[in-house]
Design a protein around this motif. Structure first.
Motif, PDB file in Angstrom:
ATOM      1  N   ALA A  94       0.833  -1.210   0.000  1.00 50.78           N
ATOM      2  CA  ALA A  94       0.000   0.000   0.000  1.00 50.78           C
ATOM      3  C   ALA A  94       0.864   1.255   0.000  1.00 50.78           C
ATOM      4  O   ALA A  94       0.605   2.205  -0.739  1.00 50.78           O
ATOM      5  CB  ALA A  94      -0.929  -0.014   1.207  1.00 50.78           C
ATOM      6  N   ARG A  95       1.896   1.273   0.815  1.00 51.40           N
ATOM      7  CA  ARG A  95       2.775   2.439   0.876  1.00 51.40           C
ATOM      8  C   ARG A  95       3.581   2.601  -0.412  1.00 51.40           C
ATOM      9  O   ARG A  95       3.874   3.717  -0.838  1.00 51.40           O
ATOM     10  CB  ARG A  95       3.729   2.316   2.067  1.00 51.40           C
ATOM     11  CG  ARG A  95       3.046   2.488   3.422  1.00 51.40           C
ATOM     12  CD  ARG A  95       4.038   2.300   4.561  1.00 51.40           C
ATOM     13  NE  ARG A  95       3.409   2.501   5.864  1.00 51.40           N
ATOM     14  CZ  ARG A  95       4.015   2.297   7.025  1.00 51.40           C
ATOM     15  NH1 ARG A  95       5.274   1.871   7.043  1.00 51.40           N
ATOM     16  NH2 ARG A  95       3.383   2.504   8.169  1.00 51.40           N
ATOM     17  N   SER A  96       3.945   1.486  -1.033  1.00 52.77           N
ATOM     18  CA  SER A  96       4.756   1.554  -2.253  1.00 52.77           C
ATOM     19  C   SER A  96       4.023   2.256  -3.393  1.00 52.77           C
ATOM     20  O   SER A  96       4.647   2.733  -4.334  1.00 52.77           O
ATOM     21  CB  SER A  96       5.170   0.143  -2.692  1.00 52.77           C
ATOM     22  OG  SER A  96       6.040  -0.433  -1.744  1.00 52.77           O
ATOM     23  N   LYS A  97       2.696   2.307  -3.327  1.00 53.48           N
ATOM     24  CA  LYS A  97       1.934   3.001  -4.353  1.00 53.48           C
ATOM     25  C   LYS A  97       2.029   4.518  -4.203  1.00 53.48           C
ATOM     26  O   LYS A  97       1.750   5.248  -5.151  1.00 53.48           O
ATOM     27  CB  LYS A  97       0.466   2.568  -4.299  1.00 53.48           C
ATOM     28  CG  LYS A  97       0.241   1.086  -4.602  1.00 53.48           C
ATOM     29  CD  LYS A  97      -1.217   0.727  -4.428  1.00 53.48           C
ATOM     30  CE  LYS A  97      -1.453  -0.753  -4.696  1.00 53.48           C
ATOM     31  NZ  LYS A  97      -2.877  -1.138  -4.473  1.00 53.48           N
ATOM     32  N   GLU A  98       2.418   4.974  -3.004  1.00 52.03           N
ATOM     33  CA  GLU A  98       2.399   6.409  -2.727  1.00 52.03           C
ATOM     34  C   GLU A  98       3.776   6.993  -2.414  1.00 52.03           C
ATOM     35  O   GLU A  98       3.904   8.206  -2.237  1.00 52.03           O
ATOM     36  CB  GLU A  98       1.455   6.688  -1.557  1.00 52.03           C
ATOM     37  CG  GLU A  98       0.020   6.252  -1.832  1.00 52.03           C
ATOM     38  CD  GLU A  98      -0.900   6.478  -0.651  1.00 52.03           C
ATOM     39  OE1 GLU A  98      -1.725   7.402  -0.716  1.00 52.03           O
ATOM     40  OE2 GLU A  98      -0.771   5.743   0.348  1.00 52.03           O
ATOM     41  N   MET A  99       4.781   6.141  -2.342  1.00 49.50           N
ATOM     42  CA  MET A  99       6.139   6.617  -2.069  1.00 49.50           C
ATOM     43  C   MET A  99       7.149   5.599  -2.567  1.00 49.50           C
ATOM     44  O   MET A  99       6.790   4.457  -2.877  1.00 49.50           O
ATOM     45  CB  MET A  99       6.330   6.854  -0.559  1.00 49.50           C
ATOM     46  CG  MET A  99       6.259   5.589   0.271  1.00 49.50           C
ATOM     47  SD  MET A  99       6.395   5.882   2.063  1.00 49.50           S
ATOM     48  CE  MET A  99       4.785   6.583   2.414  1.00 49.50           C
ATOM     49  N   GLU A 100       8.393   6.017  -2.663  1.00 47.39           N
ATOM     50  CA  GLU A 100       9.482   5.113  -3.019  1.00 47.39           C
ATOM     51  C   GLU A 100      10.151   4.616  -1.732  1.00 47.39           C
ATOM     52  O   GLU A 100      10.122   5.302  -0.709  1.00 47.39           O
ATOM     53  CB  GLU A 100      10.530   5.827  -3.884  1.00 47.39           C
ATOM     54  CG  GLU A 100       9.974   6.555  -5.099  1.00 47.39           C
ATOM     55  CD  GLU A 100       9.430   5.616  -6.161  1.00 47.39           C
ATOM     56  OE1 GLU A 100       9.796   4.429  -6.147  1.00 47.39           O
ATOM     57  OE2 GLU A 100       8.629   6.076  -6.994  1.00 47.39           O
ATOM     58  N   PHE A 101      10.738   3.434  -1.813  1.00 47.54           N
ATOM     59  CA  PHE A 101      11.480   2.895  -0.678  1.00 47.54           C
ATOM     60  C   PHE A 101      12.913   2.593  -1.096  1.00 47.54           C
ATOM     61  O   PHE A 101      13.159   2.095  -2.204  1.00 47.54           O
ATOM     62  CB  PHE A 101      10.839   1.605  -0.149  1.00 47.54           C
ATOM     63  CG  PHE A 101       9.638   1.835   0.706  1.00 47.54           C
ATOM     64  CD1 PHE A 101       9.768   2.290   2.007  1.00 47.54           C
ATOM     65  CD2 PHE A 101       8.369   1.602   0.209  1.00 47.54           C
ATOM     66  CE1 PHE A 101       8.652   2.507   2.798  1.00 47.54           C
ATOM     67  CE2 PHE A 101       7.247   1.807   0.992  1.00 47.54           C
ATOM     68  CZ  PHE A 101       7.387   2.264   2.292  1.00 47.54           C
ATOM     69  N   THR A 102      13.834   2.883  -0.196  1.00 40.85           N
ATOM     70  CA  THR A 102      15.226   2.496  -0.440  1.00 40.85           C
ATOM     71  C   THR A 102      15.363   1.000  -0.172  1.00 40.85           C
ATOM     72  O   THR A 102      14.407   0.329   0.227  1.00 40.85           O
ATOM     73  CB  THR A 102      16.172   3.262   0.490  1.00 40.85           C
ATOM     74  OG1 THR A 102      15.895   2.868   1.859  1.00 40.85           O
ATOM     75  CG2 THR A 102      15.995   4.763   0.356  1.00 40.85           C
ATOM     76  N   HIS A 103      16.564   0.497  -0.365  1.00 42.31           N
ATOM     77  CA  HIS A 103      16.834  -0.890  -0.005  1.00 42.31           C
ATOM     78  C   HIS A 103      16.657  -1.050   1.503  1.00 42.31           C
ATOM     79  O   HIS A 103      17.009  -0.175   2.288  1.00 42.31           O
ATOM     80  CB  HIS A 103      18.259  -1.275  -0.409  1.00 42.31           C
ATOM     81  CG  HIS A 103      18.542  -2.745  -0.264  1.00 42.31           C
ATOM     82  ND1 HIS A 103      18.869  -3.321   0.954  1.00 42.31           N
ATOM     83  CD2 HIS A 103      18.540  -3.744  -1.172  1.00 42.31           C
ATOM     84  CE1 HIS A 103      19.058  -4.612   0.769  1.00 42.31           C
ATOM     85  NE2 HIS A 103      18.856  -4.893  -0.505  1.00 42.31           N
ATOM     86  N   SER A 104      16.089  -2.178   1.919  1.00 40.62           N
ATOM     87  CA  SER A 104      15.878  -2.431   3.346  1.00 40.62           C
ATOM     88  C   SER A 104      17.218  -2.552   4.073  1.00 40.62           C
ATOM     89  O   SER A 104      18.159  -3.183   3.570  1.00 40.62           O
ATOM     90  CB  SER A 104      15.074  -3.718   3.539  1.00 40.62           C
ATOM     91  OG  SER A 104      14.989  -4.064   4.903  1.00 40.62           O
TER      92      SER A 104
END
Length: 357
Positions: A94-104
């Motif tokens: 859900a969050r990935s649709k509204e923001m980018e994520f770096t590598h964990s």
């Protein structure tokens, strides 16, 4: 020839100056989440602070830190009002649709905190266990066995052994006393059967009583264990009917709603929720394990709380980047990977009481 040259030089100079002035520093949002982000007055430290400072320095990123509430920080990141969130954000679809994520950079899980039982509560629970229906039934059957063999021995012994088994009602009491002393292996020796049938009755009491008492003992131990597990709860599902707390707009909040928890109270930070748990206004507090353990360990006022040995809702932490800032995300991700491969990363985790999973 000089004028065109001067014109080009001046144009280039002002263009460069304008370009430098137009580059805005990144707005980096954060909220307290020890041991990842620790704020003591004006001092900021923690795992994520160290990691972000290393990344920003290596990539020559200009930034300004913006303190925010957790839910407000997520909303600002989704709306593009901030560029980066350096909190340990859980990667979700859900969050990935509204923001980018770096590598964990870290893997964790949720757990449950409850208030420790007082000595009085433990004693009360122990005593109550002996008044369970199964225990009372077993005790009644044991009494019937003792009474049966006591009467049987009295019937065989009353005529040939009246010194030990008196006639009448007193003799029945003698038989019951003998059967209890025999079964408990106390062996006072004040009463003993002398006839053959009396001794056979004694053998029957010994064998049947021994087998029954063993089963009764196991039943009592099992009952005590079950009651203890019920009071502490052996699974997160045992808390679905109880009043629980968590952090507003967090992954744990979404998880509890998705698993049909009925009575959820949300907080802007961990400490207020743990304080209410300690004041018995909550039955449990559910959130990320490393944050809860660190807070309880460091805060002396929360020592009446304990973290249950439960692991569920595995989470992967990363920095959040505003949507479509793909180049920024890729650059930061690459640097995070490089830092995680160094020995220094393990040292930083250990310094704050964590280890790589």
């Amino acid at each position: 020839m000089k004028k065109p040259f001067c014109f080009v030089f001046l144009f280039s100079f002002f263009s460069l100056a304008f370009t430098q002035d137009s580059i805005q520093p990144l707005r980096v949002g954060y909220t307290r989440a020890a041991p990842f982000i620790i704020q003591e007055g004006e001092i900021l430290e923690g795992i994520n602070i160290w990691l972000w400072q290393r990344v920003a320095e290596d990539l020559n990123l200009q930034y300004e830190l913006v303190p925010m509430q957790f839910s407000g920080m997520l909303d600002s990141l989704k709306a593009g009002k901030i560029d980066v969130s350096i909190n340990p954000l859980t990667i979700t679809s859900a969050r990935s649709k509204e923001m980018e994520f770096t590598h964990s950079f870290y893997a964790s899980h949720s757990t449950i905190v409850v208030a420790k039982q007082s000595s009085f509560q433990k004693i009360k629970q122990f005593v109550t266990s002996f008044f369970q229906v199964n225990f009372l039934r077993g005790f009644l059957v044991l009494f019937i066995i003792l009474l049966f063999f006591g009467i049987l021995a009295w019937m065989f012994e009353r005529r040939k052994n009246p010194e030990h088994f008196r006639p009448g009602f007193k003799g029945l009491w003698d038989g019951l006393w003998w059967s209890v002393v025999t079964l408990t292996t106390v062996g006072y020796g004040d009463k003993a059967p002398k006839t053959r049938m009396g001794k056979i009755a004694a053998l029957g009491l010994m064998f049947s009583g021994l087998l029954f008492v063993s089963g009764l003992t196991a039943s009592i131990a099992s009952s005590l264990t079950v009651n203890q597990l019920n009071s502490e709860a052996a699974d997160f599902g045992d808390f679905k009917e109880r009043r629980v707390g968590t952090i507003r707009s967090s992954e744990s909040d979404d998880f509890l709603h998705a698993h049909f928890f009925k009575d959820i109270k949300t907080y802007s930070s961990v400490v207020p929720g743990l304080k209410e748990l300690q004041a018995n206004k909550l039955d449990a507090f559910i959130y990320d394990a490393p944050i809860l353990r660190y807070r309880i360990k460091k805060d002396s006022s929360l020592q009446k709380l304990e973290v249950l040995p439960l692991k569920f809702d595995v989470q992967f932490y990363a920095f959040g980047i505003k949507k479509d800032a793909v180049e920024l995300e890729q650059a930061i991700s690459q640097r995070i990977l490089e830092i995680m491969e160094t020995q220094q990363w393990s040292v930083i985790l250990a310094e704050f009481g964590l280890s790589e999973l």
